[in-house]
Design an enzyme around this catalytic site. Structure first.
Site, PDB file in Angstrom:
ATOM      1  N   PHE A 148      52.497  34.356  43.850  1.00 53.31           N
ATOM      2  CA  PHE A 148      51.541  34.818  42.838  1.00 53.31           C
ATOM      3  C   PHE A 148      50.144  34.762  43.438  1.00 53.31           C
ATOM      4  CE2 PHE A 148      48.686  34.897  39.292  1.00 53.31           C
ATOM      5  CZ  PHE A 148      49.255  35.863  38.479  1.00 53.31           C
ATOM      6  N   ASP A 198      46.519  30.975  50.336  1.00 50.87           N
ATOM      7  CA  ASP A 198      46.095  30.981  48.938  1.00 50.87           C
ATOM      8  C   ASP A 198      46.259  29.553  48.397  1.00 50.87           C
ATOM      9  OD1 ASP A 198      45.951  31.071  46.176  1.00 50.87           O
ATOM     10  OD2 ASP A 198      46.895  33.039  46.028  1.00 50.87           O
ATOM     11  N   LYS A 235      40.707  27.894  40.252  1.00 51.33           N
ATOM     12  CA  LYS A 235      41.219  26.851  39.357  1.00 51.33           C
ATOM     13  C   LYS A 235      40.369  25.578  39.433  1.00 51.33           C
ATOM     14  CE  LYS A 235      46.077  28.416  39.288  1.00 51.33           C
ATOM     15  NZ  LYS A 235      46.307  28.828  37.911  1.00 51.33           N
TER      16      LYS A 235
END
Ligand SMILES: Cc1ncc(COP(=O)(O)O)c(C=O)c1O
Length: 395
Positions: free
Chosen positions: A135, A220, A249
């Site tokens: 993702f 990532d 995040k």
């Protein structure tokens, strides 16, 4: 009408319905505690998909935000400001020497990384290889980089120049590399796939392949960065250094902060002097408020030893969950405060609902994995208590 039902009723009339939200309206938070609009208390073991890295309403983050709010909010990126300089300098120390581009989200940071890959390929090589079940975001390029067709299938045609290989399969990756490949984009632990931890030698072998074929190795770390896995950044467990690392995040502790951190030897790719224009830009990226908080997060992480704490609390939790021998649990895995409990059946959603009713916030991934990712500040007794509660309701 309760406060909660009023909020939900108005939500149903005025809000976009793109999220399948649970019927709770949160009103207040402190540390790992949350209170809903009707005053009911919850223990937060998922920290808003990793955003509030140091918990809710941390006193020192409030102070940093407040102080900065009285000084300066934003002036645009054609001027220098101290908070973004301080964060970039910190990342160069705690990650690897390099240069940071600041934006707002994980997708945004990965877009920057994908543009770096295109620049690295100089128009001849353009392909980015990522992993199945990965993702990376929901913008047009990151949707395509994401190795889950359910994320992108309604939006064809997507950006060209992506290929997918099974995660943790070095032979498949090697086979997929061709003369159009410019970069490899991987999560060091696959989060949305259900906390999938690769073999210890996977990332070092990816690094070696990238070196051999002159590819950018792009990590990532949107989920796994900033101490969550018991290292400052998850790739450090493997002893490698990527060319590019993306963060979001927890990097902003709940404020929208994205980072694309570029290794020094690749930094010229984003240099306006090389390209004669603003090769990449965003108006509010690096704004003083987000940067002041993000920099303060690192001061607190380092002062309070929160990375070692995450490692120790993660080990304890895995042992405790394994020792509980819960029926219907296939595997407990993860690193630090990023834990997946894989079930033998796709019943993770049921556990999430049951936990919510008991005042415990956990998350489900892929239908069969319960994910735990509490704020790094959770103390041992509270963490043990939350795990006991979860174990009890899973029985
Ligand atoms: C590994 C990873 N990368 C990127 C993203 C996208 O981040 P954002 O939602 O901030 O755009 C996510 C979101 O869950 C993620 O888990």
């Amino acid at each position: 009408m309760t406060a909660t039902s009023d909020i939900i009723e108005r939500h149903d009339r005025f809000m976009s319905n793109n999220y399948a939200r649970m019927a709770v309206a949160m009103a207040r938070g402190k540390g790992v505690q949350l209170w809903d609009a009707d005053g009911r208390e919850y223990l937060d073991l998922f920290a808003g998909f990793g955003g509030p890295l140091l918990g809710h309403c941390h006193d020192e983050l409030i102070a940093a935000l407040n102080q900065q709010a009285h000084k300066l909010w934003h002036v645009g990126n054609l001027l220098h400001t101290e908070p973004q300089t301080l964060l970039a300098q910190t990342l160069s120390r705690v990650a690897y020497p390099g240069r940071s581009f600041f934006c707002h989200s994980g997708a945004d940071a990965n877009e920057a990384a994908i543009k770096l890959a295109r620049l690295h390929g100089k128009g001849k090589r353009f392909k980015v290889i990522s992993a199945l079940m990965s993702f990376h975001g929901r913008t047009f390029a990151t949707m395509k980089a994401t190795g889950q067709p359910k994320v992108s299938q309604l939006f064809e045609p997507l950006a060209p120049g992506f290929a997918h290989v099974p995660y943790n399969d070095i032979a498949a990756l090697e086979k997929a590399i061709d003369d159009q490949t410019a970069a490899v984009l991987l999560e060091p632990i696959q989060g949305e796939a259900g906390v999938i931890v690769p073999d210890d030698d996977y990332l070092p072998r990816v690094r070696a392949l990238c070196d051999r074929h002159d590819l950018l190795m792009m990590m990532d770390e949107v989920w796994t960065g900033c101490g969550r896995t018991g290292k400052a950044f998850c790739h450090q467990h493997s002893g490698i250094t990527p060319d590019v690392m993306t963060l979001a995040k927890g990097a902003g502790g709940g404020l929208p902060v994205g980072v694309c951190h570029i290794a020094q030897k690749r930094a010229a790719l984003f240099d306006w002097r090389t390209h004669g224009m603003a090769v990449h830009a965003t108006t509010l990226g690096g704004n003083c408020l987000g940067m002041a908080v993000a920099a303060e997060i690192w001061r607190i992480i380092e002062r309070d030893g929160l990375i070692a704490h995450a490692a120790a609390m993660g080990d304890m939790a895995k042992q405790k969950l394994q020792a509980a021998n819960l029926p219907g649990v296939k595997q407990v895995r993860g690193k630090g405060m990023f834990i997946g409990i894989e079930l033998t059946e796709p019943k993770a959603g049921d556990v999430v609902k049951k936990a919510l009713a008991a005042g415990l916030l956990v998350n489900a991934a892929q239908g069969n994995v319960i994910r735990l990712a509490p704020a790094l500040i959770i103390d041992e007794p509270t963490w043990r208590h939350g795990l006991d509660q979860l174990i009890e309701l899973m029985r």
